[in-house]
Design a protein around this motif. Sequence first.
Motif, PDB file in Angstrom:
ATOM      1  N   ASN A  42     -47.581 -41.609 -13.487  1.00 30.37           N
ATOM      2  CA  ASN A  42     -47.101 -42.300 -12.281  1.00 30.37           C
ATOM      3  C   ASN A  42     -47.755 -43.666 -12.119  1.00 30.37           C
ATOM      4  O   ASN A  42     -47.130 -44.601 -11.595  1.00 30.37           O
ATOM      5  N   ASN A  43     -48.987 -43.794 -12.555  1.00 27.11           N
ATOM      6  CA  ASN A  43     -49.710 -45.061 -12.404  1.00 27.11           C
ATOM      7  C   ASN A  43     -49.313 -46.104 -13.440  1.00 27.11           C
ATOM      8  O   ASN A  43     -49.457 -47.311 -13.190  1.00 27.11           O
ATOM      9  N   ALA A  44     -48.841 -45.670 -14.585  1.00 23.15           N
ATOM     10  CA  ALA A  44     -48.541 -46.596 -15.687  1.00 23.15           C
ATOM     11  C   ALA A  44     -47.159 -47.217 -15.504  1.00 23.15           C
ATOM     12  O   ALA A  44     -46.210 -46.924 -16.238  1.00 23.15           O
ATOM     13  N   THR A  45     -47.041 -48.087 -14.505  1.00 23.78           N
ATOM     14  CA  THR A  45     -45.768 -48.745 -14.214  1.00 23.78           C
ATOM     15  C   THR A  45     -45.958 -50.250 -14.154  1.00 23.78           C
ATOM     16  O   THR A  45     -47.070 -50.751 -13.934  1.00 23.78           O
ATOM     17  N   LEU A  46     -44.849 -50.979 -14.293  1.00 21.96           N
ATOM     18  CA  LEU A  46     -44.892 -52.441 -14.197  1.00 21.96           C
ATOM     19  C   LEU A  46     -45.322 -52.881 -12.810  1.00 21.96           C
ATOM     20  O   LEU A  46     -46.084 -53.832 -12.651  1.00 21.96           O
ATOM     21  N   GLY A  47     -44.827 -52.181 -11.807  1.00 25.71           N
ATOM     22  CA  GLY A  47     -45.171 -52.537 -10.445  1.00 25.71           C
ATOM     23  C   GLY A  47     -46.649 -52.353 -10.157  1.00 25.71           C
ATOM     24  O   GLY A  47     -47.261 -53.167  -9.454  1.00 25.71           O
ATOM     25  N   ASN A  48     -47.237 -51.274 -10.667  1.00 26.13           N
ATOM     26  CA  ASN A  48     -48.657 -51.031 -10.426  1.00 26.13           C
ATOM     27  C   ASN A  48     -49.533 -52.054 -11.135  1.00 26.13           C
ATOM     28  O   ASN A  48     -50.689 -52.258 -10.742  1.00 26.13           O
ATOM     29  N   ALA A  49     -49.004 -52.670 -12.182  1.00 24.80           N
ATOM     30  CA  ALA A  49     -49.745 -53.715 -12.902  1.00 24.80           C
ATOM     31  C   ALA A  49     -49.541 -55.098 -12.287  1.00 24.80           C
ATOM     32  O   ALA A  49     -50.118 -56.077 -12.769  1.00 24.80           O
ATOM     33  N   GLY A  50     -48.709 -55.172 -11.235  1.00 22.92           N
ATOM     34  CA  GLY A  50     -48.492 -56.459 -10.573  1.00 22.92           C
ATOM     35  C   GLY A  50     -47.452 -57.337 -11.227  1.00 22.92           C
ATOM     36  O   GLY A  50     -47.416 -58.548 -10.972  1.00 22.92           O
ATOM     37  N   MET A  51     -46.570 -56.762 -12.036  1.00 22.81           N
ATOM     38  CA  MET A  51     -45.574 -57.557 -12.752  1.00 22.81           C
ATOM     39  C   MET A  51     -44.257 -57.669 -11.997  1.00 22.81           C
ATOM     40  O   MET A  51     -43.390 -58.455 -12.397  1.00 22.81           O
ATOM     41  N   LEU A  52     -44.074 -56.921 -10.944  1.00 18.77           N
ATOM     42  CA  LEU A  52     -42.829 -56.950 -10.180  1.00 18.77           C
ATOM     43  C   LEU A  52     -43.079 -57.612  -8.828  1.00 18.77           C
ATOM     44  O   LEU A  52     -44.196 -57.629  -8.320  1.00 18.77           O
ATOM     45  N   PRO A  53     -42.037 -58.157  -8.226  1.00 20.40           N
ATOM     46  CA  PRO A  53     -42.208 -58.816  -6.924  1.00 20.40           C
ATOM     47  C   PRO A  53     -42.466 -57.812  -5.801  1.00 20.40           C
ATOM     48  O   PRO A  53     -42.192 -56.617  -5.933  1.00 20.40           O
ATOM     49  N   ARG A  54     -42.996 -58.348  -4.717  1.00 23.39           N
ATOM     50  CA  ARG A  54     -43.235 -57.553  -3.520  1.00 23.39           C
ATOM     51  C   ARG A  54     -42.330 -58.071  -2.422  1.00 23.39           C
ATOM     52  O   ARG A  54     -42.236 -59.282  -2.192  1.00 23.39           O
ATOM     53  N   ILE A  55     -41.661 -57.181  -1.735  1.00 29.25           N
ATOM     54  CA  ILE A  55     -40.752 -57.550  -0.639  1.00 29.25           C
ATOM     55  C   ILE A  55     -41.232 -56.856   0.625  1.00 29.25           C
ATOM     56  O   ILE A  55     -41.395 -55.633   0.660  1.00 29.25           O
ATOM     57  N   ASP A  56     -41.448 -57.652   1.670  1.00 32.50           N
ATOM     58  CA  ASP A  56     -41.920 -57.132   2.951  1.00 32.50           C
ATOM     59  C   ASP A  56     -40.934 -57.509   4.052  1.00 32.50           C
ATOM     60  O   ASP A  56     -40.352 -58.600   4.054  1.00 32.50           O
ATOM     61  N   VAL A  57     -40.736 -56.619   4.967  1.00 26.84           N
ATOM     62  CA  VAL A  57     -39.944 -56.867   6.169  1.00 26.84           C
ATOM     63  C   VAL A  57     -40.897 -56.843   7.354  1.00 26.84           C
ATOM     64  O   VAL A  57     -41.642 -55.863   7.542  1.00 26.84           O
ATOM     65  N   ASN A  58     -40.877 -57.928   8.159  1.00 24.98           N
ATOM     66  CA  ASN A  58     -41.779 -58.032   9.305  1.00 24.98           C
ATOM     67  C   ASN A  58     -40.966 -58.296  10.569  1.00 24.98           C
ATOM     68  O   ASN A  58     -39.907 -58.953  10.531  1.00 24.98           O
ATOM     69  N   GLY A  59     -41.447 -57.831  11.661  1.00 27.66           N
ATOM     70  CA  GLY A  59     -40.787 -58.064  12.951  1.00 27.66           C
ATOM     71  C   GLY A  59     -41.809 -58.135  14.066  1.00 27.66           C
ATOM     72  O   GLY A  59     -42.890 -57.541  13.972  1.00 27.66           O
ATOM     73  N   ASN A  60     -41.436 -58.858  15.152  1.00 31.39           N
ATOM     74  CA  ASN A  60     -42.349 -58.946  16.292  1.00 31.39           C
ATOM     75  C   ASN A  60     -41.560 -59.130  17.584  1.00 31.39           C
ATOM     76  O   ASN A  60     -40.502 -59.771  17.607  1.00 31.39           O
ATOM     77  N   VAL A  61     -42.080 -58.572  18.657  1.00 27.73           N
ATOM     78  CA  VAL A  61     -41.537 -58.744  20.015  1.00 27.73           C
ATOM     79  C   VAL A  61     -42.721 -58.926  20.941  1.00 27.73           C
ATOM     80  O   VAL A  61     -43.630 -58.085  20.973  1.00 27.73           O
ATOM     81  N   ASN A  62     -42.717 -60.055  21.716  1.00 29.42           N
ATOM     82  CA  ASN A  62     -43.827 -60.332  22.626  1.00 29.42           C
ATOM     83  C   ASN A  62     -43.279 -60.792  23.968  1.00 29.42           C
ATOM     84  O   ASN A  62     -42.281 -61.533  24.045  1.00 29.42           O
ATOM     85  N   ARG A  63     -43.905 -60.412  25.036  1.00 31.26           N
ATOM     86  CA  ARG A  63     -43.571 -60.868  26.392  1.00 31.26           C
ATOM     87  C   ARG A  63     -44.863 -61.260  27.078  1.00 31.26           C
ATOM     88  O   ARG A  63     -45.866 -60.551  26.994  1.00 31.26           O
ATOM     89  N   SER A  64     -44.812 -62.389  27.785  1.00 30.27           N
ATOM     90  CA  SER A  64     -46.004 -62.868  28.485  1.00 30.27           C
ATOM     91  C   SER A  64     -45.608 -63.488  29.820  1.00 30.27           C
ATOM     92  O   SER A  64     -44.454 -63.893  30.021  1.00 30.27           O
ATOM     93  N   GLN A  65     -46.561 -63.565  30.746  1.00 25.88           N
ATOM     94  CA  GLN A  65     -46.388 -64.236  32.036  1.00 25.88           C
ATOM     95  C   GLN A  65     -47.510 -65.253  32.189  1.00 25.88           C
ATOM     96  O   GLN A  65     -48.693 -64.900  32.116  1.00 25.88           O
ATOM     97  N   ASN A  66     -47.154 -66.517  32.417  1.00 21.25           N
ATOM     98  CA  ASN A  66     -48.131 -67.590  32.436  1.00 21.25           C
ATOM     99  C   ASN A  66     -47.872 -68.540  33.606  1.00 21.25           C
ATOM    100  O   ASN A  66     -46.728 -68.654  34.127  1.00 21.25           O
TER     101      ASN A  66
END
Length: 441
Positions: free
Chosen positions: A58-82
């Motif tokens: 399972n460890n001997a993969t291209l991804g584990n060696a850092g040869m494949l790209p990384r894709i991240d999905v990020n999101g944020n919701v913020n509310r403030s009163q100023n």
Amino acid sequence: MLMKIKKSTLMSLWIFLMMHSGSLTAQQAYTLRAAIDTALNRNLGIRIERNNLKIDENNATLGNAGMLPRIDVNGNVNRSQNDIHQEYADGSQLDNKNIQSDNYGGNVVLTWTLFNGTRMFADYHRLKLKEQVGEVNLKQQVISTVSAVSGVYYALVRAEKNIENINANLSLYQERVKIAEEKLNVGRAAKTELLQAQVDLNEQITSLYSAQANLRSSKIQLNELLLFPPDDTTIVASDSLRPLELASYAELLEGIEKNNPDLREYLLLQEVAKQELKAQKAYSYPQLDLNAGYYSNNTSTEGGFFRENKTTGPQAGLTFKWNLFNGNVQNRQIQNSRIMEENARLTTEQLRNAIQSSFANTWQQYQAAIIIWKKEQESNALADENLTIVGERFRLNQGDVIELREAQRSKENASDRLLNAAYLAKIAETDLLALAGILVK
């Protein structure tokens, strides 16, 4: 007194029959191949190594060696009163209290290392080598299990054959007691002859007790390796102790380099050390990453210069990193990796010499055991023929009890030596095949 002697004789025979009463239990004949197959399917150590191998795979993969790209999905919701206070160039001001602001956004980001001094390739090669190490470790465990099962199985065969030999001798000792009683009854022999015959018979019965205890011990050991209940006495060995015809010394020695699992493991670990050195050297080179993504951000407020600020769209770019100095930490790590690589090479050479020495020593033991086994076959045949002749002479009153007793002892000793010689030859044979890495194919 004669009646007491006869009762003693009957008592010995009764004990003998009682000792054989337990053999009426249903028994199952097991070949060595069947015992090994059972152990390989049930052995916990083998199952553990198989699981470890799955982890390495399972460890001997291209991804584990850092040869494949990384894709991240990020999101944020913020509310403030100023509270807002703004002063403009024309001198006007804006003051608002408890203004609510909302911010929400998200992005999908791709990061792909395009170049890092070939470290990713060294890491991938290292992971594949560790997978091969896992395969070798599994083979090590299999060979260890097969070797252990073979040794205990041969001990079981020896114990069974020893009981068979004692039982064969018992009939001769019983007949000797019977003849001595008959001679005493007609006044043709002294009472001492009968007494000695009875003592010798009792000695054989005692030997049978000891042999059966050894047999039970061997069965318990085999049950442990096969994961059977310790008190299971149904297994009966069906193979013999006849040695195999092995290849020549040179052929077996030549196969050690590629087949011996211990040596193969260290050769692979030596290659792992080389790849780790390459990976450390790669940190001295620059790193180039590709960054790409789709971004969306929206900010809304009840007061201020902007009521709503929204940005949406793709982005892409390159990131270049190159560490020029880090307190010589990287240089020391490279030096340590070089030392580790050298140690791996020296350890491999040390192990190679030890295995070759062990193989040469075991080969000498095997050769001596084969020679002794062949000689003991001749001695056993001669002792058997001698006992037949002396026994017939004794029955015809042409020989004395001393001559018969000596012939019996000679036969017993010859049988024991033959059995032990065959056992030692099989143990040496198993050790040779294990060292050569071909005990399991």
